[in-house]
Design a protein around this motif. Structure first.
Motif, PDB file in Angstrom:
ATOM      1  N   ARG A   1       0.818  -1.318   0.021  1.00 11.27           N
ATOM      2  CA  ARG A   1      -0.008  -0.047  -0.126  1.00 11.27           C
ATOM      3  C   ARG A   1       0.776   1.397  -0.007  1.00 11.27           C
ATOM      4  O   ARG A   1       0.400   2.316  -0.668  1.00 11.27           O
ATOM      5  CB  ARG A   1      -0.895   0.043   1.161  1.00 11.27           C
ATOM      6  N   HIS A   2       1.809   1.126   0.746  1.00 14.76           N
ATOM      7  CA  HIS A   2       3.018   2.165   0.717  1.00 14.76           C
ATOM      8  C   HIS A   2       3.375   2.447  -0.772  1.00 14.76           C
ATOM      9  O   HIS A   2       3.544   3.795  -1.202  1.00 14.76           O
ATOM     10  CB  HIS A   2       3.990   1.976   1.595  1.00 14.76           C
ATOM     11  N   HIS A   3       3.757   1.562  -1.462  1.00 17.16           N
ATOM     12  CA  HIS A   3       4.079   1.513  -2.749  1.00 17.16           C
ATOM     13  C   HIS A   3       3.191   2.126  -3.818  1.00 17.16           C
ATOM     14  O   HIS A   3       3.140   3.114  -4.633  1.00 17.16           O
ATOM     15  CB  HIS A   3       4.729   0.344  -3.724  1.00 17.16           C
ATOM     16  N   TRP A   4       1.863   1.808  -3.317  1.00 21.32           N
ATOM     17  CA  TRP A   4       0.777   2.114  -4.395  1.00 21.32           C
ATOM     18  C   TRP A   4       0.245   3.691  -4.106  1.00 21.32           C
ATOM     19  O   TRP A   4       0.019   4.281  -4.933  1.00 21.32           O
ATOM     20  CB  TRP A   4      -0.422   1.232  -4.103  1.00 21.32           C
ATOM     21  N   ALA A   5       0.430   4.025  -2.861  1.00 20.48           N
ATOM     22  CA  ALA A   5      -0.013   5.150  -2.506  1.00 20.48           C
ATOM     23  C   ALA A   5       1.020   6.366  -3.140  1.00 20.48           C
ATOM     24  O   ALA A   5       0.426   7.338  -3.772  1.00 20.48           O
ATOM     25  CB  ALA A   5      -0.124   5.695  -1.012  1.00 20.48           C
ATOM     26  N   ALA A   6       2.209   6.149  -3.202  1.00 16.75           N
ATOM     27  CA  ALA A   6       3.194   6.879  -3.999  1.00 16.75           C
ATOM     28  C   ALA A   6       2.943   6.938  -5.592  1.00 16.75           C
ATOM     29  O   ALA A   6       2.958   8.052  -5.997  1.00 16.75           O
ATOM     30  CB  ALA A   6       4.604   6.509  -3.647  1.00 16.75           C
ATOM     31  N   PHE A   7       2.540   6.043  -5.996  1.00 14.04           N
ATOM     32  CA  PHE A   7       2.159   5.956  -7.252  1.00 14.04           C
ATOM     33  C   PHE A   7       0.876   6.596  -7.834  1.00 14.04           C
ATOM     34  O   PHE A   7       0.949   7.576  -8.564  1.00 14.04           O
ATOM     35  CB  PHE A   7       1.965   4.450  -7.902  1.00 14.04           C
TER      36      PHE A   7
END
Length: 326
Positions: free
Chosen positions: A111-117
C-alpha cells in the motif's frame, strides 16, 4: 457443492464455475496487527545460496520503488507431475524452460508503494471490489484498496487492484526509472517461486510447516469464518499480513506462496505453453499465481494456475513486478 461454492467464493467470481482464482473476500473488520518496518531504501546484498559460489543481490531504483532481487539465468521444469496432489489439467504438459536473468520484486507491492504511485501519477484504481456475501459474489462499491473490508497498514500488500491497474503502475515505474518494469510472465513467476526446488512448495514438510512459510487459510481465519476450510496451525493473520512476515524462499523472495494471488502478464490457456508461443487472440483471462490468505494449501503450489479477467478487482489479488536486466 457447498464446499465448492465456499472455495470459489474465496477465489474470484469468474472462477465459480471453473476453478479458484484467488480473488477473495470478507468485509469483517480485522483485529489490529503489529506493523513491520518498511523495506530499507538503500542497496543491499543478501547472501542467499543459489549454488555454492553464487549469491543473490538486491537493488532499488528509486525511493518509492520496490526492492528488486536479481534472479540468475537457468533452466527448470514448468508444471506439475501427474502424481502431484491437487494437480489441475492446465498444469500440463510439463515443459523444460530456459530462463534469462531478470529481477523480481522481493515482496508484493505494498500500500505504501501504491499510494506513492497514485499521488504522483494521478491514476486511481476504481472503487468496487469483489466480495463474498455468503451466497455468491457481489461487487461492493464501497470497498477498494484503501479499505478492502479489513484493516491493513502501509506494509500490507495492496489489493483490489486489477490487471489494468497493474499495467499502469508498471508503466509509471518505467517512466520514473528509465528501466522496463512489467508483470512477470508466468514461467518467470514459477521459476522464481520454485527457487531451484522441484516439489509442490519450496519448503519440505508441506502442510505441517505451512504457518512458518506462508499466510494462507489457517486457524486465525477459520476462527472468524468456521465454514472456510483451513489448516489447524495459526499463522498470526486472518486476512493479509505485512509483506515479509514469513520465511523467504531459497532465493530470498517473500510471500511467493500465500498472502495474495499475483497477476502475471500471461494469457490463460487450457494447457501450458512454451515461452514465445502465440497468445490467444482473445485474451479474456490472465493467469494469477501464488494462492492467498483465504486459500487451502493445495492452491499455493508452485505449479497452480489461477485465472481472472483483467478488469477483476478482489481483496485477495495483488501485484509483484519484474524489471528487465540489460
Amino acid at each position: 457443492m457447498a464446499f465448492l461454492l465456499i472455495c470459489c467464493g474465496l477465489a474470484g467470481c469468474q472462477q465459480i464455475m471453473d476453478r479458484l482464482s484467488g480473488t477473495v473476500l470478507s468485509v469483517v473488520s480485522q483485529d489490529q496487527e503489529d506493523k513491520v518496518d518498511k523495506p530499507s531504501m538503500e542497496t543491499v546484498t543478501v547472501s542467499v545460496p543459489v549454488a555454492e559460489s553464487k549469491i543473490l543481490q538486491t537493488f532499488q531504483d528509486c525511493a518509492s520503488c520496490p526492492i528488486m532481487v536479481k534472479v540468475p539465468a537457468g533452466t527448470f521444469q514448468m508444471g506439475s507431475p501427474a502424481s502431484e496432489e491437487g494437480r489441475d489439467a492446465d498444469e500440463a504438459p510439463r515443459i523444460d524452460v530456459v530462463v534469462s536473468a531478470f529481477a523480481i520484486s522481493q515482496t508484493e507491492v505494498t500500500r505504501h508503494h501504491w499510494a506513492a504511485f497514485e499521488l504522483d501519477s494521478g491514476h486511481r484504481a476504481a472503487s468496487g471490489c469483489l466480495t463474498w456475501d455468503g451466497d455468491g459474489y457481489v461487487q461492493a462499491q464501497h470497498l477498494g484498496w484503501r479499505y478492502p473490508g479489513f484493516s491493513q497498514s502501509d506494509e500490507h500488500p495492496v489489493v483490489c487492484v486489477s490487471w489494468d491497474d497493474a499495467q499502469a503502475y508498471a508503466q509509471w515505474l518505467s517512466r520514473q526509472t528509465g528501466h522496463l518494469y512489467r508483470l512477470p510472465h508466468e514461467f518467470e513467476w514459477e521459476y522464481a517461486a520454485r527457487a531451484g526446488t522441484q516439489g509442490p512448495y519450496p519448503w519440505v514438510r508441506g502442510a505441517s510447516d505451512q504457518c512458518r512459510h506462508t499466510n494462507a487459510a489457517d486457524a486465525a481465519l477459520t476462527r472468524k469464518h468456521p465454514q472456510w476450510p483451513g489448516q489447524t496451525c495459526h499463522d498470526g493473520f486472518a486476512y493479509t499480513s505485512p509483506v515479509g512476515s514469513y520465511l523467504p524462499n531459497p532465493w530470498g523472495l517473500y510471500d511467493m506462496h500465500g498472502n495474495v494471488m499475483e497477476w502475471t502478464q500471461t494469457c490463460w490457456s487450457l494447457q501450458l505453453s512454451r515461452p514465445g508461443d502465440s497468445a490467444p487472440l482473445n485474451c479474456a483471462k490472465r493467469v494469477t499465481r501464488g494462492g492467498g490468505w483465504d486459500l487451502p494449501l493445495v492452491y499455493l503450489r508452485s505449479a497452480y494456475r489461477g485465472k481472472a479477467p483483467p478488469f477483476n478487482r478482489g481483496t485477495g489479488t495483488g501485484i509483484r513486478l519484474v524489471r528487465e536486466l540489460p
